[in-house]
Design an enzyme around this catalytic site. Sequence first.
Site, PDB file in Angstrom:
ATOM      1  N   LYS A 297     -57.764  -9.354 -34.896  1.00 51.54           N
ATOM      2  CA  LYS A 297     -57.566  -8.822 -33.550  1.00 51.54           C
ATOM      3  C   LYS A 297     -58.200  -7.443 -33.424  1.00 51.54           C
ATOM      4  O   LYS A 297     -58.417  -6.748 -34.423  1.00 51.54           O
ATOM      5  CB  LYS A 297     -56.065  -8.683 -33.259  1.00 51.54           C
ATOM      6  CG  LYS A 297     -55.298  -9.989 -33.194  1.00 51.54           C
ATOM      7  CD  LYS A 297     -53.823  -9.714 -32.939  1.00 51.54           C
ATOM      8  CE  LYS A 297     -53.024 -11.007 -32.867  1.00 51.54           C
ATOM      9  NZ  LYS A 297     -53.328 -11.785 -31.653  1.00 51.54           N
ATOM     10  N   ASP A 308     -44.367 -10.685 -32.964  1.00 55.60           N
ATOM     11  CA  ASP A 308     -44.796 -12.083 -32.939  1.00 55.60           C
ATOM     12  C   ASP A 308     -43.789 -13.011 -33.616  1.00 55.60           C
ATOM     13  O   ASP A 308     -44.061 -14.196 -33.776  1.00 55.60           O
ATOM     14  CB  ASP A 308     -46.167 -12.218 -33.608  1.00 55.60           C
ATOM     15  CG  ASP A 308     -47.017 -13.312 -32.990  1.00 55.60           C
ATOM     16  OD1 ASP A 308     -46.709 -13.742 -31.865  1.00 55.60           O
ATOM     17  OD2 ASP A 308     -47.990 -13.746 -33.636  1.00 55.60           O
ATOM     18  N   ARG A 371     -49.090 -21.802 -33.603  1.00 54.26           N
ATOM     19  CA  ARG A 371     -48.923 -23.234 -33.382  1.00 54.26           C
ATOM     20  C   ARG A 371     -49.001 -24.016 -34.692  1.00 54.26           C
ATOM     21  O   ARG A 371     -48.428 -25.092 -34.813  1.00 54.26           O
ATOM     22  CB  ARG A 371     -49.966 -23.726 -32.377  1.00 54.26           C
ATOM     23  CG  ARG A 371     -51.402 -23.631 -32.836  1.00 54.26           C
ATOM     24  CD  ARG A 371     -52.384 -23.651 -31.681  1.00 54.26           C
ATOM     25  NE  ARG A 371     -52.349 -22.414 -30.907  1.00 54.26           N
ATOM     26  CZ  ARG A 371     -53.103 -22.182 -29.831  1.00 54.26           C
ATOM     27  NH1 ARG A 371     -53.949 -23.099 -29.408  1.00 54.26           N
ATOM     28  NH2 ARG A 371     -52.994 -21.034 -29.189  1.00 54.26           N
TER      29      ARG A 371
END
Length: 525
Positions: A297, A308, A371
């Site tokens: 990032k 997160d 995910r």
Amino acid sequence: MTDVTLSSKNPTAVKAEALVVATAQTSDGVAVVSDQLPTDLLTQLETLAPQLGVTGARDEVRKIPAGDKLAADVLVLTGLGERTEDGTFTAETLRRAAGAATRELAGLASAAIALPASDDAEITAVTEGALLGAYAFNRYRTAGKAAKAGATGGAKDAKATGKDTAKNGKDPVATIEILTPLHKNAKAKLAAERAEILAAAVHATRDLVNTAPNELYPATFADAAKAAAKDVKHLKVTVLDDKQLASGGYGGLTAVGQGSSRGPRLVKVAYTPAKPTAKVALVGKGITFDSGGISIKPAAGMEAMKSDMAGAAAVLSTVVAAAKLNLPVAVTGYLCLAENMPGGNAQRPADVITIYGGKTVEVLNTDAEGRIVMADGLVSAVEDGHDVVLDIATLTGAQMVALGNRTSAVMGTDEVRDEVKAAADASGELFWPMPLPEELKANIKSKVADVANSGPRWGGMLNAGLFLQTFVGDHPWAHLDIAGPAFNEGGAHGYTSGGGTGVGVRTLLSFVEGRAAAAAALPAK
């Protein structure tokens, strides 16, 4: 946490450092919402409102000297905005007004709240809001008491007492009295007790989210889960460490966690009452810090990536709250914990990994890691045979693009998605239903594996939802994307503090309670 009691005391006679009273916007100006304050005091306050800067708007809090007509030291006016068409105020309006007031009462020993509280719904809203607003994360502050301890007792004492010092050296208000004519009503007392358990769950979630990532990593998060479950009846915690995950075929957690020196964990927190009427699984994303991995990032704003793991924190707190409330529903939380770092052993774009259960994933972007860990948890939850599976995650930046930073998204099988939306509405949290269009499945098609972990930018939130759907099949399921609302990088508002917000806990608990109520409504067998 702040102590709260119900009381029938008259607002004029209650002895507290602060008395909180509501104001409202009217066509003529400002109204003070009270039928117990002296008429001449009400008239005076409403007349002087412009000079006092009081408009009655939502989120407005003004403090003024109480004067000789009140036993309290300070009068606090908190805005409700305009009344609804039927002349009342919504539960969420009361919740936010109470929270906005208690946020401003840090440092006080006592406060009395005289907002509308004439039925169970109003008592619930006012009590919840007051407790949610009375929050501060103090762990790392060394001012005030902590600094004094450090000067006399060394660094160890300073750290130990740092928890006593809130922002600007002030603790949240210590005790709150909710003034209501129903103070002895059994249902009202139960509503207040539930509000305390709920607020404690939200505070615990905020604390985890706000904890520095050098202290909160998968192993210590697992320890926190054990500590939270200690001495809570019918609650059991099971932890799979990195070696057990690798040998057990949990390829998502293993792949994401391998770039960090601190290995991943899968923590199962199971509440099993004696005769459960339903079984609910909650799966939480727990990336304790997300650097993005090799797909790293930008540096700007990366510090917020300690949040997160907010989904996993919400799941843990919800299961503990369900147990403390003795709900007749079995609730199992799956905390999918990993640290996404670009170490020498980190996963790479183009890697193919095998998720628990056998499906393969092509990694196109290592910053779409949430995910991947969630896939392991979802398959495990479905395998365990729950009636319904909910997952909650700070999953996509696309959620913020679509809905902003205060409204979360929910998608999934139609009935469960709508049930989550109803639970959110009942709890006062903002969620909005989103679709999972069949035609977007092509976006996550892989050339070499069963599915790719990333797709085009457009529809990114929905692409992520479709990816998760791959691992639940047709099982009743909903996905909650809380990416923006989980961490407040702006100013505090209502009962919402800066930093971790604890979003999702109220909705998840409301969902579980709804399942309990639905089961209770069925004819006896």
